[in-house]
Design an enzyme around this catalytic site. Structure first.
Site, short mmCIF file in Angstrom:
data_model
loop_
_atom_site.label_atom_id
_atom_site.label_comp_id
_atom_site.label_asym_id
_atom_site.label_seq_id
_atom_site.Cartn_x
_atom_site.Cartn_y
_atom_site.Cartn_z
N ASP A 99 1.02 -0.78 -0.12
CA ASP A 99 -0.17 -0.12 0.04
C ASP A 99 1.11 1.30 0.17
O ASP A 99 1.90 1.51 1.04
CB ASP A 99 -1.01 0.14 0.98
CG ASP A 99 -2.28 -0.75 1.52
OD1 ASP A 99 -2.88 -0.98 0.07
OD2 ASP A 99 -2.05 -1.63 1.68
N ARG A 107 3.81 2.06 3.00
CA ARG A 107 4.23 1.14 3.73
C ARG A 107 5.84 1.97 3.97
O ARG A 107 6.79 1.72 4.69
CB ARG A 107 4.15 -0.41 3.19
CG ARG A 107 2.53 0.01 3.54
CD ARG A 107 1.55 0.32 4.72
NE ARG A 107 0.43 -0.02 4.32
CZ ARG A 107 -0.12 0.31 5.36
NH1 ARG A 107 -0.63 0.70 6.63
NH2 ARG A 107 -1.76 0.29 4.72
N ARG A 175 -7.09 10.91 1.33
CA ARG A 175 -6.98 9.60 0.36
C ARG A 175 -7.06 9.69 -0.42
O ARG A 175 -6.94 9.22 -1.36
CB ARG A 175 -6.95 8.00 0.98
CG ARG A 175 -5.60 8.02 1.99
CD ARG A 175 -6.31 6.52 3.43
NE ARG A 175 -6.49 5.63 3.03
CZ ARG A 175 -6.85 4.33 2.83
NH1 ARG A 175 -8.23 4.10 3.74
NH2 ARG A 175 -6.85 3.07 1.58
N LYS A 205 -9.45 0.96 -5.06
CA LYS A 205 -9.80 1.35 -3.98
C LYS A 205 -10.98 2.18 -3.53
O LYS A 205 -10.87 2.65 -4.12
CB LYS A 205 -8.87 -0.09 -2.80
CG LYS A 205 -7.65 1.64 -2.92
CD LYS A 205 -7.12 0.58 -1.81
CE LYS A 205 -6.35 1.90 -1.48
NZ LYS A 205 -5.04 0.91 -0.19
N HIS A 206 -12.13 1.55 -2.53
CA HIS A 206 -12.47 0.28 -2.58
C HIS A 206 -13.74 0.51 -3.32
O HIS A 206 -15.48 0.94 -2.62
CB HIS A 206 -12.64 0.21 -0.68
CG HIS A 206 -11.44 0.95 -0.30
ND1 HIS A 206 -10.77 1.94 0.09
CD2 HIS A 206 -10.77 -0.31 0.15
CE1 HIS A 206 -9.74 1.89 0.43
NE2 HIS A 206 -9.32 0.77 0.57
N HIS A 218 -11.76 -0.65 9.62
CA HIS A 218 -9.96 -1.79 10.23
C HIS A 218 -11.17 -2.21 11.31
O HIS A 218 -10.31 -3.64 12.03
CB HIS A 218 -8.85 -0.68 10.23
CG HIS A 218 -8.51 -0.55 9.35
ND1 HIS A 218 -9.14 0.29 8.11
CD2 HIS A 218 -8.09 -1.73 8.43
CE1 HIS A 218 -7.97 0.56 7.11
NE2 HIS A 218 -7.35 -0.58 7.07
N ASP A 288 -10.87 -6.76 0.62
CA ASP A 288 -10.36 -5.89 0.88
C ASP A 288 -9.97 -7.06 2.24
O ASP A 288 -10.36 -8.26 2.28
CB ASP A 288 -11.08 -4.68 2.11
CG ASP A 288 -9.70 -3.30 2.55
OD1 ASP A 288 -8.91 -4.08 2.10
OD2 ASP A 288 -10.03 -3.02 2.64
#
Length: 373
Positions: A99, A107, A175, A205-206, A218, A288
């Site tokens: 990601d 990341r 984002r 996504k998503h 999450h 996901d």
């Protein structure tokens, strides 16, 4: 036509999966070797693959792998881990995902890779100068591809095509490339094209849209009560515009006007009627992360439901071995349309990147983004 998840079918799959799960017998390894890669993407627990992980992946044959911050320490270590994952996959084009969006979702961070402005910053430039904004989006996609490819990654989970609305949870926030579906579609297309020019597989996504979610998936299941007709005009629109892109990741969202019982990842109504038919997406559809708290229940059952609902692949990210055993037991060898879509994704990886002067592109990108710094 809607395909409901039959509880008795899931129970039959459960019994078959438990009989063939690692530690029970070698049946799963035999089946997966005969049928090629299985319909799942795996993570790893640490900075290198353990002997247990290597043996497990050899038998359970995930189609691809994904890395997170816990897997990242140094240039050499990350490159070695990515190479080990490709070796475990058995193909030069084994997808290894990361990601790397820009903004807070990165990341790989300095000094391993440059920091980038948020996707929303590109949207702000686009509002000032459409040509400059679209060029910056393409450059960001191309530069992100160069950054991740330096470690051996060949897939990046970008672009995010969600369209936030006022009052929604901030998990998407900056984002997103903007608040207008056309803006999101235009800039998302440019980022995806830039990534593919760099030989990296993009994942939109998503799908079919996380922008209205009232929670962080999450941690819990977001619910969207907006009518399907209204969603079609806004939330679905960027995905419909980019429906020819090769891969997409589902939203763990409950759309109460479409399927009041099952979140999109587990819903044959959402996947068949909305994603495949209304949006017209015929690319590779991965869930996901199946271990996110938005979904509750046994991971075998959730995995079986997602595949029966129409997902081509299961994504499991946290590297927990016992969880992976449950997911892998539900996954079957890729075949039919899922195999065709997976092959098309690997073909993009196999093409590699176009020759380019990355430093010249980086300088051009920085000059463009300086306008909204």
């Amino acid at each position: 036509m809607e395909r409901a998840a039959d509880p008795s079918s899931i129970e039959r799959l459960r019994r078959a999966g438990e009989r063939s799960a690692p530690g029970a017998s070698r049946g799963t390894a035999e089946i997966s070797t005969m049928g090629g890669s299985k319909a799942w993407i795996a993570g790893a627990a640490g900075l290198s693959l353990s002997r247990e992980e290597r043996d497990f992946f050899a038998g359970e044959r995930p189609w691809g792998f994904i890395l997170f911050a816990r897997n990242i320490d140094s240039q050499a270590q990350v490159s070695d881990l990515v190479a080990a994952m490709k070796e475990a996959g058995g193909r030069d084009t084994t997808p290894v995902f990361v990601d790397q969006e820009g903004g807070r979702v990165m990341r790989l961070r300095p000094p391993l890779a440059p920091a980038y402005p948020t996707p929303a910053s590109i949207g702000r430039l686009f509002s000032l100068d459409r040509q400059a904004g679209e060029r910056a989006a393409w450059l960001q996609g191309r530069l992100l591809a160069a950054d991740v490819a330096a470690f051996g990654f060949n897939a990046d989970c970008v672009p995010c095509l969600d369209v936030p609305v006022e009052g929604a949870h901030s998990v998407i926030g900056e984002r997103a490339y903007g608040l207008n579906p056309d803006t999101v579609a235009t800039l998302g297309r440019a980022v995806a094209d830039g990534a593919m020019a760099g030989g990296v597989l993009p994942v939109i996504k998503h799908i079919p849209g996380h922008g209205r979610g009232d929670a962080d998936s999450h941690l819990e299941l977001p619910r969207v009560h907006t009518s399907r007709a209204a969603l079609a005009v806004s939330d679905f629109a960027p995905f419909r515009s980019l429906n020819t892109l090769p891969a997409a990741m589902t939203a763990h969202i409950l759309y109460t006007d479409i399927d009041p019982v099952r979140p999109a990842t587990l819903s044959p109504i959402v996947i068949s009627s909305v994603i495949r038919e209304e949006i017209g997406f015929d690319g590779l559809l991965m869930s996901d992360d199946i271990s996110m708290k938005a979904l509750s229940g046994d991971l075998y059952d959730l995995s079986a439901q997602a595949l029966m609902a129409g997902c081509d692949l299961l994504l499991h990210c946290n590297g927990d071995m016992e969880e992976m055993r449950r997911v892998a037991a539900a996954a079957q060898p890729l075949h039919g349309d899922a195999q065709r879509r997976a092959d098309a994704c690997e073909a993009i990886i196999g093409r590699g990147g176009e020759a380019a002067s990355i430093e010249a592109m980086r300088a051009e990108y920085q000059d463009l983004m300086a306008q909204v710094a």
